[in-house]
Motif scaffolding. Structure first.
Motif, PDB file in Angstrom:
ATOM      1  N   SER A 154       0.868  -1.282  -0.101  1.00 36.25           N
ATOM      2  CA  SER A 154      -0.034  -0.020  -0.117  1.00 36.25           C
ATOM      3  C   SER A 154       0.859   1.128   0.079  1.00 36.25           C
ATOM      4  O   SER A 154       2.189   1.298  -0.328  1.00 36.25           O
ATOM      5  CB  SER A 154      -0.923   0.044   1.214  1.00 36.25           C
ATOM      6  N   ASP A 157       2.030   5.672   4.178  1.00 37.16           N
ATOM      7  CA  ASP A 157       1.360   6.162   5.491  1.00 37.16           C
ATOM      8  C   ASP A 157       0.488   5.150   6.259  1.00 37.16           C
ATOM      9  O   ASP A 157       0.180   5.303   7.450  1.00 37.16           O
ATOM     10  CB  ASP A 157       0.467   7.518   5.248  1.00 37.16           C
ATOM     11  N   VAL A 158       0.296   4.122   5.633  1.00 36.25           N
ATOM     12  CA  VAL A 158      -0.195   2.974   6.102  1.00 36.25           C
ATOM     13  C   VAL A 158       0.629   2.238   7.182  1.00 36.25           C
ATOM     14  O   VAL A 158       1.907   1.969   6.796  1.00 36.25           O
ATOM     15  CB  VAL A 158      -0.806   1.944   5.086  1.00 36.25           C
ATOM     16  N   SER A 159       0.199   2.162   8.163  1.00 32.12           N
ATOM     17  CA  SER A 159       0.931   1.312   9.165  1.00 32.12           C
ATOM     18  C   SER A 159       1.165  -0.171   8.758  1.00 32.12           C
ATOM     19  O   SER A 159       0.121  -0.792   8.281  1.00 32.12           O
ATOM     20  CB  SER A 159       0.242   1.361  10.670  1.00 32.12           C
ATOM     21  N   SER A 195      -1.819  -3.329   2.897  1.00 31.85           N
ATOM     22  CA  SER A 195      -3.439  -3.085   3.056  1.00 31.85           C
ATOM     23  C   SER A 195      -3.999  -4.573   2.738  1.00 31.85           C
ATOM     24  O   SER A 195      -3.517  -5.322   2.027  1.00 31.85           O
ATOM     25  CB  SER A 195      -4.006  -1.961   2.130  1.00 31.85           C
ATOM     26  N   GLU A 223      -7.676  -0.538   5.088  1.00 34.01           N
ATOM     27  CA  GLU A 223      -6.272   0.262   5.029  1.00 34.01           C
ATOM     28  C   GLU A 223      -5.295  -0.579   5.631  1.00 34.01           C
ATOM     29  O   GLU A 223      -4.091  -0.747   5.190  1.00 34.01           O
ATOM     30  CB  GLU A 223      -6.408   1.333   5.975  1.00 34.01           C
ATOM     31  N   ASN A 224      -5.535  -1.492   6.825  1.00 37.12           N
ATOM     32  CA  ASN A 224      -4.205  -2.191   7.546  1.00 37.12           C
ATOM     33  C   ASN A 224      -4.793  -3.782   7.558  1.00 37.12           C
ATOM     34  O   ASN A 224      -6.159  -4.111   7.518  1.00 37.12           O
ATOM     35  CB  ASN A 224      -4.317  -1.505   8.896  1.00 37.12           C
ATOM     36  N   PHE A 230      -4.152   7.038   0.719  1.00 34.03           N
ATOM     37  CA  PHE A 230      -4.667   5.755   0.708  1.00 34.03           C
ATOM     38  C   PHE A 230      -6.221   5.772   0.247  1.00 34.03           C
ATOM     39  O   PHE A 230      -6.531   4.829  -0.544  1.00 34.03           O
ATOM     40  CB  PHE A 230      -4.879   5.057   2.152  1.00 34.03           C
TER      41      PHE A 230
END
Length: 443
Positions: free
Chosen positions: A174, A177-179, A183, A199-200, A412
């Motif tokens: 992803s 910025d995605v932890s 994704s 997102e995660n 995202f």
């Protein structure tokens, strides 16, 4: 006049309240680009006041009160952008002394880009191309394309009250910025239609997401097709209590090929200086080692610069694997497992796993076999159901191409909106397969 009627049809102007002028088309140059400019007027008799709502029965209620000129962006003609210079009628209400402007279905209120252009942007977003390129083709700005993408993406939001009976889940690389940098996406395994993008992919985040669905919807999920990522197993147990886990057959073969290739590289490096000719054979012909033994050609003879005399693919593969006893043992075992998987014979697959405990194997090969034993029940379902992760892996490949064509995405939610448009706005003619291999054979 007749020619103005045909011009309106050519430009898809369907509003009968728009009247083109006697000299409808002119040319203008703007920002090093030439535009075709169509001149017209929008007027009609309103039924009531837009502000106070009084009915328009006579000139004592509503009267015409001048015009306001707006420049609207239309489609292209002969690769030239078209602008509509439209004089919109203004009206004055004698009851509330307020004014309002005539409206048209050609554009939304307070907007200067036609709905046809917005529809074309949505259609273009389905293809693998950058948003800047779409903006150049339609003579609009890139922020306009992004804005339309977010608006269309909101209309394609999935229903948070229902889930497909057969799910297929996977992850993809992803935005930054995605932890965790990964994704999660899941699709309907029967129809291959994208359900949603999360997102995660971390377990706590996925638990929070799926717990938003009603219990009844989660209980209706019958199967979940996935790889051997252990948090997904826990996710299915916690969220879908009646679902069966199916390990994707591609990942089963992939685990075996990686372990076999690792052993080939190990043997190759050991022979690098003592037997350089065999080293080159193992290095150049790695595909023969990974190829299924049943697929090797044993009838067509040919000459090869690394071998003496005429050889076949089968002869070369046999020579490569006999260079090391452990490589030969791993090669034979994995080919037996592949054969059992290909012919849907789970009893043979399980018996080969049991027999492998009697011999000494390299560490990576033993780790793969232990992983198979850990997920044995889920692997058994792969022998029964026709469902696989093939469609979702294809989606992952297209996601990479979309990101590459746009030189990456920072946001995202922009990427998610693009994916929803790419996969939910299209219609597919795919005919679902039978759910079980036995039913497919019967058909």
């Amino acid at each position: 006049m007749a020619h103005t009627h045909y011009i309106k049809k050519l430009l898809h102007i369907k509003d009968p309240n728009i009247y083109l002028s006697e000299v409808p088309v002119t040319r203008e140059k703007k920002k090093d680009q030439e535009y075709l400019v169509v001149h017209g007027k929008l007027t009609y008799r309103p039924s009531c006041c837009k502000v106070c709502g009084v009915k328009n029965t006579s000139s004592q209620d509503l009267i015409k009160h001048g015009t306001k000129c707006s420049t609207l962006t239309l489609t292209h003609v002969n690769f030239q952008p078209v602008l509509l210079r439209l004089k919109k009628q203004r009206f004055l209400c004698k009851h509330c002394n307020s004014t309002f402007i005539a409206e048209t279905s050609l554009v939304d209120r307070h907007c200067f880009i036609s709905n046809l252009i917005k529809t074309t942007i949505a259609m273009e977003l389905k293809e693998t191309q950058s948003m800047t390129l779409i903006a150049q083709h339609l003579s609009v700005s890139p922020p306009t394309v992004i804005r339309v993408m977010r608006q269309v993406g909101e209309t394609l939001e999935p229903n948070n009250q229902e889930l497909p009976q057969h799910l297929s889940i996977d992850e993809f690389k992803s935005v930054k910025d995605v932890s965790g940098a990964m994704s999660f996406l899941f699709i309907n395994a029967s129809t291959h239609r994208l359900t949603d993008v999360v997102e995660n992919r971390q377990l706590p985040y996925l638990l929070d997401y799926f717990m938003r669905y009603p219990v009844e919807a989660r209980n209706k999920v019958k199967t979940v097709t996935m790889d051997m990522y252990s948090p997904y197993t826990q996710l299915v147990i916690d969220c879908f209590p009646y679902a069966k886990i199916i390990i994707d057959r591609f990942h089963i073969v992939q685990h075996m090929n990686r372990a076999l290739n690792s052993e080939r590289i190990k043997v190759m490096n050991e022979l690098r200086y003592t037997r350089p000719r065999d080293y080159r054979k193992l290095k150049k012909q790695w595909k023969l080692v990974l190829k299924n033994e049943d697929d090797l050609d044993f009838s067509c003879y040919f000459t090869h610069r690394l071998y003496e005399g005429a050889v076949t693919e089968k002869m070369m593969a046999d020579y490569l694997v006999q260079l090391d006893p452990k490589l030969e043992c791993v090669y034979a075992l994995f080919n037996q497992l592949k054969w059992a998987l290909e012919h849907r014979n789970f009893k043979r697959f399980k018996s080969y796993l049991e027999e492998s405990k009697k011999c000494t194997l390299p560490r990576k090969a033993r780790t793969v076999l232990q992983t198979f034993e850990k997920h044995l029940e889920a692997i058994k379902n792969a022998f029964v159901y026709t469902l696989s992760n093939g469609p979702i892996e294809g989606m992952n490949n297209k996601i990479k191409n979309i990101k590459r064509s746009g030189y990456g995405y920072r946001n995202f939610y922009n990427l998610r909106a693009r994916l929803l448009i790419s996969y939910r706005l299209t219609t597919s003619n795919y005919q679902p397969r039978a759910l079980y291999f036995e039913d497919e054979k019967a058909v």
